[in-house]
Every structure is written in C-alpha cells, then in structure tokens.
Design a protein around this motif. Structure first.
Motif, PDB file in Angstrom:
ATOM      1  N   LEU A  44     -11.765 -21.264  -1.066  1.00  0.00           N
ATOM      2  CA  LEU A  44     -12.038 -21.059   0.445  1.00  0.00           C
ATOM      3  C   LEU A  44     -10.654 -21.531   1.376  1.00  0.00           C
ATOM      4  CD1 LEU A  44     -13.637 -21.110   2.913  1.00  0.00           C
ATOM      5  CD2 LEU A  44     -14.611 -23.339   2.715  1.00  0.00           C
ATOM      6  N   ALA A  45     -10.030 -22.691   0.894  1.00  0.00           N
ATOM      7  CA  ALA A  45      -8.779 -23.018   1.353  1.00  0.00           C
ATOM      8  C   ALA A  45      -7.704 -21.962   1.262  1.00  0.00           C
ATOM      9  CB  ALA A  45      -8.181 -24.282   0.804  1.00  0.00           C
ATOM     10  N   GLU A  46      -7.649 -21.086   0.289  1.00  0.00           N
ATOM     11  CA  GLU A  46      -6.769 -20.014   0.204  1.00  0.00           C
ATOM     12  C   GLU A  46      -7.126 -19.081   1.370  1.00  0.00           C
ATOM     13  OE1 GLU A  46      -5.489 -16.494  -2.669  1.00  0.00           O
ATOM     14  OE2 GLU A  46      -6.168 -18.167  -3.713  1.00  0.00           O
ATOM     15  N   GLU A  47      -8.416 -18.713   1.462  1.00  0.00           N
ATOM     16  CA  GLU A  47      -8.695 -17.814   2.493  1.00  0.00           C
ATOM     17  C   GLU A  47      -8.333 -18.227   3.938  1.00  0.00           C
ATOM     18  OE1 GLU A  47     -10.384 -14.679   2.564  1.00  0.00           O
ATOM     19  OE2 GLU A  47      -9.890 -14.567   0.595  1.00  0.00           O
ATOM     20  N   LEU A  48      -8.594 -19.680   4.072  1.00  0.00           N
ATOM     21  CA  LEU A  48      -8.235 -20.235   5.367  1.00  0.00           C
ATOM     22  C   LEU A  48      -6.951 -20.099   5.933  1.00  0.00           C
ATOM     23  CD1 LEU A  48     -11.000 -23.322   5.255  1.00  0.00           C
ATOM     24  CD2 LEU A  48     -11.057 -21.328   6.746  1.00  0.00           C
ATOM     25  N   SER A  49      -6.175 -20.185   4.640  1.00  0.00           N
ATOM     26  CA  SER A  49      -4.782 -20.286   4.950  1.00  0.00           C
ATOM     27  C   SER A  49      -4.197 -18.649   5.223  1.00  0.00           C
ATOM     28  CB  SER A  49      -3.992 -20.648   3.760  1.00  0.00           C
ATOM     29  OG  SER A  49      -4.550 -22.063   3.497  1.00  0.00           O
ATOM     30  N   GLN A  50      -4.983 -17.887   5.149  1.00  0.00           N
ATOM     31  CA  GLN A  50      -4.332 -16.460   5.529  1.00  0.00           C
ATOM     32  C   GLN A  50      -3.877 -16.300   6.970  1.00  0.00           C
ATOM     33  OE1 GLN A  50      -4.022 -13.820   3.057  1.00  0.00           O
ATOM     34  NE2 GLN A  50      -4.770 -15.660   1.733  1.00  0.00           N
ATOM     35  N   PRO A  51      -2.732 -15.656   7.196  1.00  0.00           N
ATOM     36  CA  PRO A  51      -2.290 -15.703   8.712  1.00  0.00           C
ATOM     37  C   PRO A  51      -3.196 -15.311   9.607  1.00  0.00           C
ATOM     38  CG  PRO A  51      -1.179 -14.141   7.330  1.00  0.00           C
ATOM     39  CD  PRO A  51      -2.061 -15.040   6.376  1.00  0.00           C
TER      40      PRO A  51
END
Length: 83
Positions: A44-51
């Motif tokens: 989830l954190a990786e998805e939230l970090s998308q620009p």
C-alpha cells in the motif's frame, strides 16, 4: 483522531487499516502517515508513493507535507480516468 479514506485500488489494499487512527505528533503530515503505513503494509505504501496519487485533507487537495491537526480527514486519491 484522524480519519483515513482510501479510494479506488487504494481501498482494496487498505482493508486491514482502520478508518480512524489516534492523532500523534509523528503522524503530523500525510507523508508521515505513508511512512507509518509502510511499516506493516509496504504494498500500500508503494502505491501511495506513486507520483500520480493525490492527497486531500478535509476534501481539499493539499501538499504531502501539509500539517495535520486532530480531527482532520485525510483521503488518498488514485489517478482517475474517464471518457
């Protein structure tokens, strides 16, 4: 308390996260919330970090470093397509 809302695909990835969390000094920005989420939910954190992901506080799109206060609603918004 901070109210957390996740929309679209982010909602599917956030099912194990409570919709409200206690406000703490270390959770004082949306970016800090993502760091906190990353501890137990790295996908989830990786998805939230998308620009292209946006964050809103109290229904207004804001910067990821926006200062939060107790009672804020923080929503994470994935990219939207339409026709």
């Amino acid at each position: 308390m901070l109210k957390l809302r996740f929309f679209g695909r982010l909602g599917d990835l956030s099912r194990e996260i409570s919709s409200s969390i206690a406000y703490e000094d270390y959770l004082s920005t949306p970016l800090a919330i993502v760091d906190w989420i990353a501890l137990d939910h790295p996908a989830l954190a990786e998805e939230l970090s998308q620009p292209q992901v946006l964050v809103s506080v109290n229904r207004t799109v804001v910067n990821w470093n926006q200062t939060l206060v107790d009672g804020d609603e923080v929503a994470f918004l994935p990219p939207v397509t339409g026709g």
